[in-house]
Design a protein around this motif. Structure first.
Motif, PDB file in Angstrom:
ATOM      1  N   LEU A  95      58.104   3.865 -67.625  1.00 20.95           N
ATOM      2  CA  LEU A  95      57.029   3.009 -68.111  1.00 20.95           C
ATOM      3  C   LEU A  95      57.498   1.592 -68.422  1.00 20.95           C
ATOM      4  O   LEU A  95      56.688   0.724 -68.738  1.00 20.95           O
ATOM      5  CB  LEU A  95      56.408   3.629 -69.370  1.00 20.95           C
ATOM      6  N   ASN A  96      58.823   1.379 -68.362  1.00 17.55           N
ATOM      7  CA  ASN A  96      59.401   0.062 -68.642  1.00 17.55           C
ATOM      8  C   ASN A  96      58.982  -0.454 -70.021  1.00 17.55           C
ATOM      9  O   ASN A  96      58.547  -1.591 -70.181  1.00 17.55           O
ATOM     10  CB  ASN A  96      59.018  -0.956 -67.562  1.00 17.55           C
ATOM     11  N   ILE A  97      59.080   0.417 -71.011  1.00 22.99           N
ATOM     12  CA  ILE A  97      58.737   0.036 -72.377  1.00 22.99           C
ATOM     13  C   ILE A  97      60.013  -0.153 -73.193  1.00 22.99           C
ATOM     14  O   ILE A  97      61.098   0.268 -72.789  1.00 22.99           O
ATOM     15  CB  ILE A  97      57.841   1.094 -73.063  1.00 22.99           C
ATOM     16  N   THR A  98      59.864  -0.793 -74.331  1.00 31.33           N
ATOM     17  CA  THR A  98      60.983  -0.983 -75.243  1.00 31.33           C
ATOM     18  C   THR A  98      60.935   0.126 -76.292  1.00 31.33           C
ATOM     19  O   THR A  98      59.873   0.409 -76.845  1.00 31.33           O
ATOM     20  CB  THR A  98      60.904  -2.350 -75.939  1.00 31.33           C
ATOM     21  N   VAL A  99      62.083   0.747 -76.551  1.00 27.82           N
ATOM     22  CA  VAL A  99      62.161   1.831 -77.532  1.00 27.82           C
ATOM     23  C   VAL A  99      63.170   1.459 -78.612  1.00 27.82           C
ATOM     24  O   VAL A  99      64.304   1.084 -78.305  1.00 27.82           O
ATOM     25  CB  VAL A  99      62.568   3.165 -76.875  1.00 27.82           C
ATOM     26  N   LEU A 100      62.741   1.551 -79.860  1.00 24.65           N
ATOM     27  CA  LEU A 100      63.650   1.457 -80.997  1.00 24.65           C
ATOM     28  C   LEU A 100      63.768   2.866 -81.572  1.00 24.65           C
ATOM     29  O   LEU A 100      62.799   3.436 -82.056  1.00 24.65           O
ATOM     30  CB  LEU A 100      63.127   0.493 -82.055  1.00 24.65           C
ATOM     31  N   TYR A 101      64.963   3.415 -81.495  1.00 23.45           N
ATOM     32  CA  TYR A 101      65.202   4.817 -81.838  1.00 23.45           C
ATOM     33  C   TYR A 101      66.104   4.876 -83.065  1.00 23.45           C
ATOM     34  O   TYR A 101      67.138   4.206 -83.117  1.00 23.45           O
ATOM     35  CB  TYR A 101      65.866   5.511 -80.651  1.00 23.45           C
ATOM     36  N   VAL A 102      65.723   5.673 -84.054  1.00 26.43           N
ATOM     37  CA  VAL A 102      66.506   5.827 -85.274  1.00 26.43           C
ATOM     38  C   VAL A 102      67.078   7.239 -85.336  1.00 26.43           C
ATOM     39  O   VAL A 102      66.342   8.215 -85.176  1.00 26.43           O
ATOM     40  CB  VAL A 102      65.634   5.565 -86.529  1.00 26.43           C
ATOM     41  N   THR A 103      68.388   7.354 -85.554  1.00 23.78           N
ATOM     42  CA  THR A 103      69.003   8.675 -85.646  1.00 23.78           C
ATOM     43  C   THR A 103      70.346   8.600 -86.363  1.00 23.78           C
ATOM     44  O   THR A 103      70.936   7.525 -86.496  1.00 23.78           O
ATOM     45  CB  THR A 103      69.206   9.282 -84.237  1.00 23.78           C
ATOM     46  N   HIS A 104      70.818   9.766 -86.824  1.00 25.44           N
ATOM     47  CA  HIS A 104      72.179   9.878 -87.336  1.00 25.44           C
ATOM     48  C   HIS A 104      73.027  10.711 -86.383  1.00 25.44           C
ATOM     49  O   HIS A 104      74.189  10.985 -86.657  1.00 25.44           O
ATOM     50  CB  HIS A 104      72.194  10.531 -88.730  1.00 25.44           C
ATOM     51  N   ASP A 105      72.438  11.096 -85.244  1.00 30.85           N
ATOM     52  CA  ASP A 105      73.092  11.957 -84.271  1.00 30.85           C
ATOM     53  C   ASP A 105      73.790  11.108 -83.204  1.00 30.85           C
ATOM     54  O   ASP A 105      73.139  10.483 -82.363  1.00 30.85           O
ATOM     55  CB  ASP A 105      72.049  12.881 -83.624  1.00 30.85           C
ATOM     56  N   GLN A 106      75.127  11.102 -83.221  1.00 28.96           N
ATOM     57  CA  GLN A 106      75.892  10.264 -82.300  1.00 28.96           C
ATOM     58  C   GLN A 106      75.665  10.661 -80.845  1.00 28.96           C
ATOM     59  O   GLN A 106      75.588   9.788 -79.965  1.00 28.96           O
ATOM     60  CB  GLN A 106      77.397  10.356 -82.616  1.00 28.96           C
ATOM     61  N   GLU A 107      75.556  11.958 -80.592  1.00 32.01           N
ATOM     62  CA  GLU A 107      75.412  12.424 -79.213  1.00 32.01           C
ATOM     63  C   GLU A 107      74.111  11.941 -78.593  1.00 32.01           C
ATOM     64  O   GLU A 107      74.086  11.469 -77.446  1.00 32.01           O
ATOM     65  CB  GLU A 107      75.487  13.952 -79.191  1.00 32.01           C
ATOM     66  N   ILE A 108      73.021  12.045 -79.345  1.00 32.37           N
ATOM     67  CA  ILE A 108      71.732  11.556 -78.844  1.00 32.37           C
ATOM     68  C   ILE A 108      71.788  10.052 -78.620  1.00 32.37           C
ATOM     69  O   ILE A 108      71.326   9.538 -77.588  1.00 32.37           O
ATOM     70  CB  ILE A 108      70.600  11.912 -79.826  1.00 32.37           C
ATOM     71  N   ALA A 109      72.361   9.327 -79.567  1.00 31.07           N
ATOM     72  CA  ALA A 109      72.425   7.872 -79.456  1.00 31.07           C
ATOM     73  C   ALA A 109      73.194   7.443 -78.213  1.00 31.07           C
ATOM     74  O   ALA A 109      72.771   6.534 -77.481  1.00 31.07           O
ATOM     75  CB  ALA A 109      73.078   7.283 -80.703  1.00 31.07           C
ATOM     76  N   LEU A 110      74.330   8.075 -77.941  1.00 37.60           N
ATOM     77  CA  LEU A 110      75.129   7.718 -76.772  1.00 37.60           C
ATOM     78  C   LEU A 110      74.395   8.070 -75.476  1.00 37.60           C
ATOM     79  O   LEU A 110      74.524   7.361 -74.474  1.00 37.60           O
ATOM     80  CB  LEU A 110      76.483   8.426 -76.818  1.00 37.60           C
ATOM     81  N   ALA A 111      73.612   9.152 -75.506  1.00 41.67           N
ATOM     82  CA  ALA A 111      72.954   9.619 -74.288  1.00 41.67           C
ATOM     83  C   ALA A 111      71.781   8.745 -73.869  1.00 41.67           C
ATOM     84  O   ALA A 111      71.550   8.543 -72.671  1.00 41.67           O
ATOM     85  CB  ALA A 111      72.481  11.064 -74.471  1.00 41.67           C
ATOM     86  N   ILE A 112      71.024   8.207 -74.832  1.00 42.29           N
ATOM     87  CA  ILE A 112      69.777   7.527 -74.468  1.00 42.29           C
ATOM     88  C   ILE A 112      69.841   6.011 -74.562  1.00 42.29           C
ATOM     89  O   ILE A 112      68.975   5.325 -74.027  1.00 42.29           O
ATOM     90  CB  ILE A 112      68.601   8.021 -75.334  1.00 42.29           C
ATOM     91  N   SER A 113      70.844   5.455 -75.216  1.00 46.90           N
ATOM     92  CA  SER A 113      70.809   4.031 -75.573  1.00 46.90           C
ATOM     93  C   SER A 113      71.298   3.116 -74.461  1.00 46.90           C
ATOM     94  O   SER A 113      72.288   3.414 -73.777  1.00 46.90           O
ATOM     95  CB  SER A 113      71.670   3.772 -76.819  1.00 46.90           C
ATOM     96  N   ASP A 114      70.628   1.985 -74.322  1.00 49.30           N
ATOM     97  CA  ASP A 114      71.185   0.865 -73.572  1.00 49.30           C
ATOM     98  C   ASP A 114      72.127   0.083 -74.478  1.00 49.30           C
ATOM     99  O   ASP A 114      73.196  -0.345 -74.062  1.00 49.30           O
ATOM    100  CB  ASP A 114      70.069  -0.048 -73.065  1.00 49.30           C
ATOM    101  N   ARG A 115      71.693  -0.085 -75.723  1.00 45.81           N
ATOM    102  CA  ARG A 115      72.544  -0.673 -76.766  1.00 45.81           C
ATOM    103  C   ARG A 115      72.272   0.058 -78.072  1.00 45.81           C
ATOM    104  O   ARG A 115      71.217   0.661 -78.249  1.00 45.81           O
ATOM    105  CB  ARG A 115      72.252  -2.166 -76.963  1.00 45.81           C
ATOM    106  N   LEU A 116      73.224  -0.010 -78.986  1.00 43.95           N
ATOM    107  CA  LEU A 116      73.017   0.586 -80.303  1.00 43.95           C
ATOM    108  C   LEU A 116      73.713  -0.240 -81.359  1.00 43.95           C
ATOM    109  O   LEU A 116      74.650  -0.992 -81.075  1.00 43.95           O
ATOM    110  CB  LEU A 116      73.476   2.035 -80.349  1.00 43.95           C
TER     111      LEU A 116
END
Length: 363
Positions: free
Chosen positions: A189-210
């Protein structure tokens, strides 16, 4: 081009200062993750951006429009900020069907019935929920309820989505499945996502930047997943991003010695004048052998974990962990027992000034 700009934000609750002079920029079309320990202010920052909280100072802009600036008396409410929000607890209404849950934002906006139906069905198809529109939330699994929450955030055609720990209440298999679905939706969908988490594995898997946040609500480092994991800016980031080994190294004249012993370091020395250093490395950076060139150590613990062998090794008073695939350990004669001596070397390591390790040790 930045779609979100947070400039000099401050936020307190009574005497508790959550954020102070925090600045952050999120680019259009990226998946950006706020990652940090529980209680560090990640959700507060998301709520400030969404408009559910107001800052004490600073400015927040979305799509070049200032949405919050207390000094200028500017505050735009959440429903006028053009974004979708997904919460940790799904926040679906139990008495409404899937269709009515997803269509609720359009109903409030008084969109025509034919437009509402078309957009709800499109959103349900996006998240793989077609054919379930007449079910109640009680008839859905946790993963399906989370998809309903995602569809509701997507139905307004928002170009910006804020996700606050949306996968925490799901089991491990569903979390893995949903994190890839969220990333695929963001790309498609070419949307911007701001994702909040304490889970390192999820953050590394989905992020362009963190951005890595510490317990005091400060941003310690911003970068892509490789930069954050492989080239952390300080021991806090290195320690937070996974199992971390820290081995003390002291300078004695021109020599660098490990721990409390007299073994010389078998790698390139640190660059700097400090008398005390810390070598930081992951378990996967350690190579273990029965003999050869390297540091001599003693196996203090040998744990069989099925596919992996996990070892705790002492080197002159310092302890470190390493792991090796069980089949490799068997084939190469690396099945050590507790009390046996070994030699370790390193594929990669980072140098930190020993003084910078103090706050990590306190945790």
């Amino acid at each position: 081009m930045a779609i979100i700009r947070v400039e000099g934000i401050a936020k307190s609750y009574g005497t508790h200062q959550v954020h102070k002079d925090l600045t952050l920029s999120i680019e259009r079309g990226e998946c950006f993750t706020l990652l940090g320990p529980s209680g560090c202010g990640k959700t507060v920052l998301l709520r400030l951006i969404a408009g559910f909280e107001t800052p004490d100072a600073g400015r927040i802009s979305i799509d070049d429009t200032v949405v919050a600036d207390p000094a200028a008396g500017i505050y735009i409410p959440p429903d006028r900020r053009g974004l979708g929000v997904v919460f940790q607890d799904y926040a679906v209404w139990p008495h409404l069907t899937v269709f009515d849950n997803v269509g609720y934002p359009l109903k409030i906006a008084k969109r025509p019935k034919n437009e509402l139906k078309e957009r709800v069905m499109e959103s349900l198809e996006m998240v793989g929920m077609s054919g379930l529109e007449r079910r109640l939330p009680s008839e859905l699994s946790g993963g399906q309820q989370q998809r309903v929450a995602l569809a509701r955030a997507l139905v307004a055609n928002s170009s910006l989505m804020l996700l606050d720990e949306p996968l925490t209440n799901l089991d491990a298999n569903l979390r893995e499945e949903m994190r890839f679905e969220i990333k695929e939706l963001q790309r498609r969908l070419n949307i911007t996502v701001l994702y909040v988490t304490h889970d390192q594995e999820i953050a590394l898997a989905i992020s362009d930047r963190l951005a890595i946040m510490d317990d005091e609500g400060r941003i310690r480092q911003t970068g892509n997943p490789w930069q954050i994991f492989e080239r952390p800016s300080d021991p806090f980031v290195f320690n937070f991003m996974g199992i971390a080994n820290f081995v003390p190294v002291r300078r004695a004249g021109e020599a660098y010695l490990v721990g409390r012993g007299e073994q010389l370091i078998p790698w390139e020395p640190p660059k700097g004048d400090a008398a005390e250093w810390v070598a930081g490395f992951r378990p996967s950076d350690v190579q273990i052998a029965p003999q050869g060139i390297g540091l001599r150590g003693t196996v203090k613990r040998a744990s069989f974990l099925g596919a992996m062998m996990d070892y705790l090794i002492e080197v002159d008073g310092a302890h470190l962990r390493t792991s090796i695939e069980t089949h490799e350990a068997i084939s190469k004669g690396l099945m050590f027992k507790e009390g046996e001596t070994c030699v370790i070397s390193f594929r990669d390591l980072l140098w930190f000034n020993a003084q910078s390790l103090t706050e990590v040790v306190k945790q």
